[in-house]
Design a protein around this motif. Structure first.
Motif, PDB file in Angstrom:
ATOM      1  N   GLU A  71       0.881  -1.149  -0.172  1.00 27.85           N
ATOM      2  CA  GLU A  71       0.091  -0.257   0.110  1.00 27.85           C
ATOM      3  C   GLU A  71       0.732   1.407   0.273  1.00 27.85           C
ATOM      4  OE1 GLU A  71      -3.534   2.393   0.351  1.00 27.85           O
ATOM      5  OE2 GLU A  71      -3.103   0.326  -0.410  1.00 27.85           O
ATOM      6  N   ASN A  72       1.951   1.080   0.773  1.00 29.97           N
ATOM      7  CA  ASN A  72       2.781   2.589   0.925  1.00 29.97           C
ATOM      8  C   ASN A  72       4.031   2.510   0.115  1.00 29.97           C
ATOM      9  OD1 ASN A  72       1.524   1.860   4.150  1.00 29.97           O
ATOM     10  ND2 ASN A  72       0.707   3.660   2.911  1.00 29.97           N
ATOM     11  N   TYR A  73       4.683   1.413  -0.118  1.00 30.73           N
ATOM     12  CA  TYR A  73       5.939   1.502  -0.726  1.00 30.73           C
ATOM     13  C   TYR A  73       5.756   1.518  -2.278  1.00 30.73           C
ATOM     14  CZ  TYR A  73      10.638  -0.025  -2.520  1.00 30.73           C
ATOM     15  OH  TYR A  73      11.853   0.144  -3.151  1.00 30.73           O
ATOM     16  N   VAL A  74       6.293   2.546  -2.939  1.00 32.16           N
ATOM     17  CA  VAL A  74       6.309   2.760  -4.363  1.00 32.16           C
ATOM     18  C   VAL A  74       7.649   2.201  -4.932  1.00 32.16           C
ATOM     19  CG1 VAL A  74       6.122   4.591  -6.063  1.00 32.16           C
ATOM     20  CG2 VAL A  74       5.258   4.828  -3.670  1.00 32.16           C
ATOM     21  N   ARG A  75       7.235   1.268  -6.080  1.00 36.41           N
ATOM     22  CA  ARG A  75       8.454   1.081  -6.751  1.00 36.41           C
ATOM     23  C   ARG A  75       8.821   2.085  -7.922  1.00 36.41           C
ATOM     24  NH1 ARG A  75       6.273  -3.225  -4.760  1.00 36.41           N
ATOM     25  NH2 ARG A  75       7.349  -5.068  -3.724  1.00 36.41           N
ATOM     26  N   PRO A  76       9.976   1.986  -8.414  1.00 39.23           N
ATOM     27  CA  PRO A  76      10.246   3.161  -9.345  1.00 39.23           C
ATOM     28  C   PRO A  76       9.302   3.159 -10.573  1.00 39.23           C
ATOM     29  CG  PRO A  76      12.196   2.329  -8.422  1.00 39.23           C
ATOM     30  CD  PRO A  76      11.209   1.435  -8.015  1.00 39.23           C
ATOM     31  N   ASP A  77       8.806   1.926 -11.083  1.00 38.61           N
ATOM     32  CA  ASP A  77       8.102   2.009 -12.338  1.00 38.61           C
ATOM     33  C   ASP A  77       6.671   2.184 -11.930  1.00 38.61           C
ATOM     34  OD1 ASP A  77       7.748  -0.363 -10.772  1.00 38.61           O
ATOM     35  OD2 ASP A  77       7.938  -1.821 -12.561  1.00 38.61           O
ATOM     36  N   GLU A  78       6.585   2.444 -10.728  1.00 41.55           N
ATOM     37  CA  GLU A  78       4.826   2.867 -10.184  1.00 41.55           C
ATOM     38  C   GLU A  78       4.740   4.255  -9.928  1.00 41.55           C
ATOM     39  OE1 GLU A  78       4.064  -1.751  -8.348  1.00 41.55           O
ATOM     40  OE2 GLU A  78       4.414   0.057  -7.056  1.00 41.55           O
ATOM     41  N   ALA A  79       5.704   5.153 -10.342  1.00 40.52           N
ATOM     42  CA  ALA A  79       5.560   6.476  -9.834  1.00 40.52           C
ATOM     43  C   ALA A  79       4.144   7.027 -10.411  1.00 40.52           C
ATOM     44  CB  ALA A  79       6.726   7.215 -10.329  1.00 40.52           C
ATOM     45  N   ASN A  80       3.745   6.935 -11.721  1.00 37.96           N
ATOM     46  CA  ASN A  80       2.819   7.616 -12.309  1.00 37.96           C
ATOM     47  C   ASN A  80       1.607   7.029 -11.576  1.00 37.96           C
ATOM     48  OD1 ASN A  80       1.656   9.316 -14.380  1.00 37.96           O
ATOM     49  ND2 ASN A  80       0.931   7.243 -15.164  1.00 37.96           N
ATOM     50  N   ALA A  81       1.311   6.013 -11.230  1.00 35.01           N
ATOM     51  CA  ALA A  81       0.140   5.353 -10.555  1.00 35.01           C
ATOM     52  C   ALA A  81       0.275   6.117  -9.135  1.00 35.01           C
ATOM     53  CB  ALA A  81       0.314   3.801 -10.574  1.00 35.01           C
ATOM     54  N   ALA A  82       1.304   6.188  -8.446  1.00 39.29           N
ATOM     55  CA  ALA A  82       1.260   6.804  -7.169  1.00 39.29           C
ATOM     56  C   ALA A  82       0.842   8.237  -7.196  1.00 39.29           C
ATOM     57  CB  ALA A  82       2.645   6.619  -6.473  1.00 39.29           C
ATOM     58  N   PHE A  94       3.085   7.353   2.139  1.00 35.99           N
ATOM     59  CA  PHE A  94       4.287   6.620   1.367  1.00 35.99           C
ATOM     60  C   PHE A  94       5.442   6.300   2.248  1.00 35.99           C
ATOM     61  CE2 PHE A  94       2.274   8.939  -2.132  1.00 35.99           C
ATOM     62  CZ  PHE A  94       1.861   7.927  -2.868  1.00 35.99           C
ATOM     63  N   ILE A  95       6.285   5.071   1.978  1.00 37.40           N
ATOM     64  CA  ILE A  95       7.520   4.825   2.685  1.00 37.40           C
ATOM     65  C   ILE A  95       8.453   5.203   1.451  1.00 37.40           C
ATOM     66  CG2 ILE A  95       8.877   3.116   3.427  1.00 37.40           C
ATOM     67  CD1 ILE A  95       6.561   1.740   4.715  1.00 37.40           C
ATOM     68  N   ASP A  96       9.306   6.026   1.612  1.00 35.78           N
ATOM     69  CA  ASP A  96      10.069   6.466   0.508  1.00 35.78           C
ATOM     70  C   ASP A  96      11.509   7.136   1.086  1.00 35.78           C
ATOM     71  OD1 ASP A  96      11.232   6.681  -1.953  1.00 35.78           O
ATOM     72  OD2 ASP A  96       9.306   7.483  -2.893  1.00 35.78           O
ATOM     73  N   LEU A 113      10.872  12.570  -3.814  1.00 35.12           N
ATOM     74  CA  LEU A 113      10.820  11.457  -3.447  1.00 35.12           C
ATOM     75  C   LEU A 113      11.362  10.441  -4.197  1.00 35.12           C
ATOM     76  CD1 LEU A 113       8.524  12.634  -1.389  1.00 35.12           C
ATOM     77  CD2 LEU A 113       7.163  10.630  -1.560  1.00 35.12           C
ATOM     78  N   GLU A 114      12.327   9.471  -3.847  1.00 37.17           N
ATOM     79  CA  GLU A 114      13.096   8.759  -4.760  1.00 37.17           C
ATOM     80  C   GLU A 114      12.265   7.838  -5.522  1.00 37.17           C
ATOM     81  OE1 GLU A 114      16.364   5.733  -3.458  1.00 37.17           O
ATOM     82  OE2 GLU A 114      17.156   7.595  -3.402  1.00 37.17           O
ATOM     83  N   ASN A 115      11.388   7.425  -5.185  1.00 39.69           N
ATOM     84  CA  ASN A 115      10.472   6.642  -6.056  1.00 39.69           C
ATOM     85  C   ASN A 115       9.061   7.100  -6.597  1.00 39.69           C
ATOM     86  OD1 ASN A 115      12.386   4.639  -5.864  1.00 39.69           O
ATOM     87  ND2 ASN A 115      11.429   3.376  -4.389  1.00 39.69           N
ATOM     88  N   PHE A 116       8.720   8.152  -5.859  1.00 38.78           N
ATOM     89  CA  PHE A 116       7.352   8.763  -6.213  1.00 38.78           C
ATOM     90  C   PHE A 116       7.419   9.520  -7.585  1.00 38.78           C
ATOM     91  CE2 PHE A 116       4.441  12.511  -5.649  1.00 38.78           C
ATOM     92  CZ  PHE A 116       3.320  11.742  -5.751  1.00 38.78           C
ATOM     93  N   GLY A 117       8.663   9.920  -7.972  1.00 39.34           N
ATOM     94  CA  GLY A 117       8.625  10.653  -9.413  1.00 39.34           C
ATOM     95  C   GLY A 117       8.646  12.101  -9.611  1.00 39.34           C
ATOM     96  N   SER A 118       8.466  12.738  -8.660  1.00 38.76           N
ATOM     97  CA  SER A 118       8.109  14.159  -8.536  1.00 38.76           C
ATOM     98  C   SER A 118       9.499  14.745  -7.945  1.00 38.76           C
ATOM     99  CB  SER A 118       6.880  14.587  -7.801  1.00 38.76           C
ATOM    100  OG  SER A 118       6.703  16.078  -8.016  1.00 38.76           O
ATOM    101  N   GLN A 119       9.918  15.641  -8.585  1.00 37.73           N
ATOM    102  CA  GLN A 119      11.259  16.796  -8.122  1.00 37.73           C
ATOM    103  C   GLN A 119      10.861  17.896  -7.575  1.00 37.73           C
ATOM    104  OE1 GLN A 119      14.458  15.501  -8.173  1.00 37.73           O
ATOM    105  NE2 GLN A 119      13.353  13.565  -8.900  1.00 37.73           N
TER     106      GLN A 119
END
Length: 698
Positions: A71-82, A94-96, A113-119
């Protein structure tokens, strides 16, 4: 899943003594295989949900941990979905790993966030004010990201809440008291189980090797090196074990990043972390000799000066790979066990190492060595080491008990004692060890320092490091000499042949330097010759006046301007045409030439723009370049002038470079898949004149 386990004596003692601070390591291994989340993060969740030895409760806890990760950990390829989830729900936890950086052009801080994808995640000052490490390297955290619905704002997300993943409180007295309830051997095994290893499968010597890997985390200003084969887990302790350690993996290590950024007036990594570790140390690029000099100062006494005097506690750890046979290296008259280190690491750097762990003795990482029993929560042990690094000094205790032999010199003594201090902090936080235990650690520490001195003696052409027979006096007053197993009886290392320093009339200086460095492979020989070129006197610079013909190649900013940047601190570029995309790219390429010279601190661009220039877009690109240059400690200023016709580069060391066409003297390539499209030394030029001369006042 089967969660039943019959506890052994150590399991029972740990659960009784450190209730609520232990976790079953087999649960960690099961989860770890499916994610790249650091160990201390996973154990944070296991401690929350699986603090039990009842199979049913563990089963439910494991399901909760897995559900939390899902539920809370985002993998790098799931950034857009997050991001979509936050936009749809309004907010989500999130856990990131969270980084915070200051962006000059926006005049504000942004979180990433490293895996969330937004700078560009907005963050309130209270978060990075209370947690400095957000600004230097970042931290793992439970972070609630909310969606911003205000159209006027230039960001979509903001940090609503942030909770660092680490213990909120640590009681060192309780930790020491708990240690006192276990024997030394029980505690040693408990530490090994905490890092995930089963001590029953390790020899006594291997156990000490693994303890030595922890030394930089617990002893301030401890300089550690481990070189050995791949796949032995050298970097694990610095990347995943402790939230107070940071790992630099490859790339360029600059004085601004590591030590102090003059442009920003901010201390570097050594001011924010207990341990700064260099992974794959042989691949680290250190182009600035000032960085090495500052590193030497810091490694020697934990302080350095960059306009201001800086004192920091960080230890430095260097880990890398040895691909050659150890037996071949020690028996070679030309090679030594520092072979993988970068050429900039001279004998002065090596002499500051306190401990050289023989990585070739370490077992390959495999499930056969992993424990399935209880150990302390990793973060709990990391907090204990962090506390001791900051507040616990055992140096006087060691000095009062240890008498060293006559061959032990100043840096030998300091390195040996600091290694001993680390062992006492790790294994005896509650008080002094027995004589038998103390001298066991002393012998290991002396061997670790002797390994360094042997290799320096082999590399040095004179007898400066010839006193390699290090020794100590035991409790009975007997002198005990310590040897390194890999070199015992090997004359090529113990009694290396000395090279002559005199230069033959038919022998060039570079040839002598190459010979003194004992290299023989083509790659290493090339590095040696390059090093010799750096040592050789600088070629005298002369005024030049020449023409570049249409279609010529081989002319770059490096070849034209580079040699004249020696000792320069400021470079002024006057060029009215830094407007179009390719002209801005040319200026960026010129700046890349400038920053290769370590003394340059400022670049000033004086230019002009016409009514067709998109100033907003241009300012954005220049701001991005300014930010990039600040990272390497160079300040860029841009000035507009209505009256500007000349094109010249003025350097504050007295040299002026005039290129008739300014920086824009290259032809457009015939295609982006043709030779010269990327390598400008192969790019065809336009016709222009070049005049390089000294100013009249120089």
């Amino acid at each position: 899943m089967q969660f039943e386990m019959e506890m052994d004596d150590l399991d029972s003692k740990l659960n009784e003594t450190f209730d609520g601070k232990v976790v079953r390591k087999d649960l960690l291994h099961r989860i770890k295989k499916g994610t790249n989340v650091p160990t201390f993060v996973l154990e944070f969740l296991l401690a929350r949900y699986c603090a039990s030895n009842e199979p049913a409760e563990i089963q439910a806890g494991m399901e909760a941990v897995l559900a939390t990760l899902d539920e809370n950990y985002v993998r790098p390829d799931e950034a857009n979905a997050a991001q979509s989830r936050v936009a749809t729900k309004g907010k989500h936890k999130f856990i990131d790993k969270v980084h915070v950086r200051y962006v000059e052009k926006d005049k504000r801080h942004w979180a990433a966030l490293e895996n969330f994808g937004s700078q560009k995640v907005a963050i309130a000052e209270k978060f990075y004010r209370d947690t400095d490490r957000l600004l230097e390297g970042g931290i793992w955290a439970e972070v609630t990201i909310a969606h911003n619905d205000i159209d006027e704002d230039k960001y979509a997300f903001y940090v609503e809440d942030l909770r660092p993943i680490q213990l909120s409180r640590f009681n060192f007295e309780a930790y020491s008291e708990g240690r006192g309830k276990l024997s030394r051997d029980e505690w040693l095994d408990a530490v090994l189980r905490t890092v995930g290893l089963e001590p029953a499968k390790l020899s006594p010597r291997l156990k000490l090797h693994f303890i030595a890997r922890l030394a930089p985390l617990v002893e301030a200003n401890f300089n550690f090196v481990e070189l050995g084969p791949r796949g032995t887990g050298k970097s694990y302790f610095f990347s995943e074990f402790s939230p107070y350690s940071t790992l630099i993996s490859g790339g360029q290590a600059t004085k601004a990043t590591l030590f102090y950024n003059n442009a920003r007036g901010k201390i570097g990594l050594v001011g924010y972390w207990d341990t700064v570790a260099f992974d794959e140390v042989g691949g680290i690029k250190i182009k600035d000799p000032d960085t090495i000099q500052i590193m030497k100062d810091f490694m020697a006494n934990g302080r350095f000066s960059r306009g201001v005097e800086i004192i920091a506690n960080a230890s430095m750890a260097f880990v890398g790979n040895i691909d050659q046979s150890i037996q071949q290296i020690v028996r070679s008259v030309k090679h030594d066990l520092f072979l993988p280190l970068p050429p900039q690491f001279d004998l002065a750097v090596m002499d500051r190492f306190a401990c050289y762990l023989p990585g070739w003795e370490m077992p390959k990482t495999s499930s056969a060595y992993l424990t399935d029993r209880f150990g302390l929560i990793t973060d709990y042990l990391a907090e204990a080491y962090h506390y001791q690094l900051k507040h616990n000094n055992r140096y006087e205790e060691v000095s009062s008990r240890l008498r060293l032999g006559s061959a032990v010199e100043g840096r030998d003594e300091k390195g040996i004692k600091k290694t001993l201090c680390a062992f006492l902090k790790i294994l005896h936080p509650d008080g002094p060890p027995s004589d038998e235990e103390f001298f066991e650690y002393a012998e290991y520490a002396i061997e670790s320092r002797r390994r360094i001195k042997e290799q320096m003696n082999k590399r040095k052409p004179d007898d400066e490091f010839a006193l390699i027979n290090l020794s100590y006096f035991n409790a009975l007053g007997e002198e005990v000499f310590v040897h390194c197993p890999e070199t015992k009886g090997v004359l090529a290392t113990l009694e290396p042949s000395r090279r002559q320093l005199s230069v033959d009339s038919n022998e060039s200086e570079n040839d002598t330097i190459a010979e003194l460095n004992f290299k023989e492979s083509p790659k290493v020989e090339a590095e040696t010759l390059a090093s010799a070129e750096r040592i050789a006197p600088t070629q005298e610079l002369k005024e030049q006046h020449f023409s570049i013909n249409y279609g010529d190649t081989g002319h770059t900013y490096d070849s034209i301007v580079g040699p004249y940047l020696q000792s320069a601190k400021e470079v002024v570029v006057e060029d009215p045409y830094i407007r179009a995309q390719h002209q801005i790219v040319n200026f960026v390429r010129f700046c890349e030439t400038v920053v290769k010279n370590p003394t340059v601190q400022k670049v000033r661009l004086i230019t002009s723009y016409d009514g067709k220039t998109d100033m907003a877009l241009l300012n954005e690109k220049m701001d991005e370049l300014k930010q990039s240059l600040l990272e390497v400690d160079v300040v860029l200023t841009v000035e507009l002038s209505e009256v500007l016709h000349d094109r010249e580069i003025r350097i504050d060391n007295g040299w002026t470079v005039k290129i008739g066409r300014g920086l824009d003297f290259y032809q457009k390539p015939e295609g982006w898949f043709t030779i010269g499209a990327n390598d400008f030394s192969l790019r065809r030029c336009l016709e222009t004149k070049v005049d390089i001369f000294r100013g009249s006042d120089s």
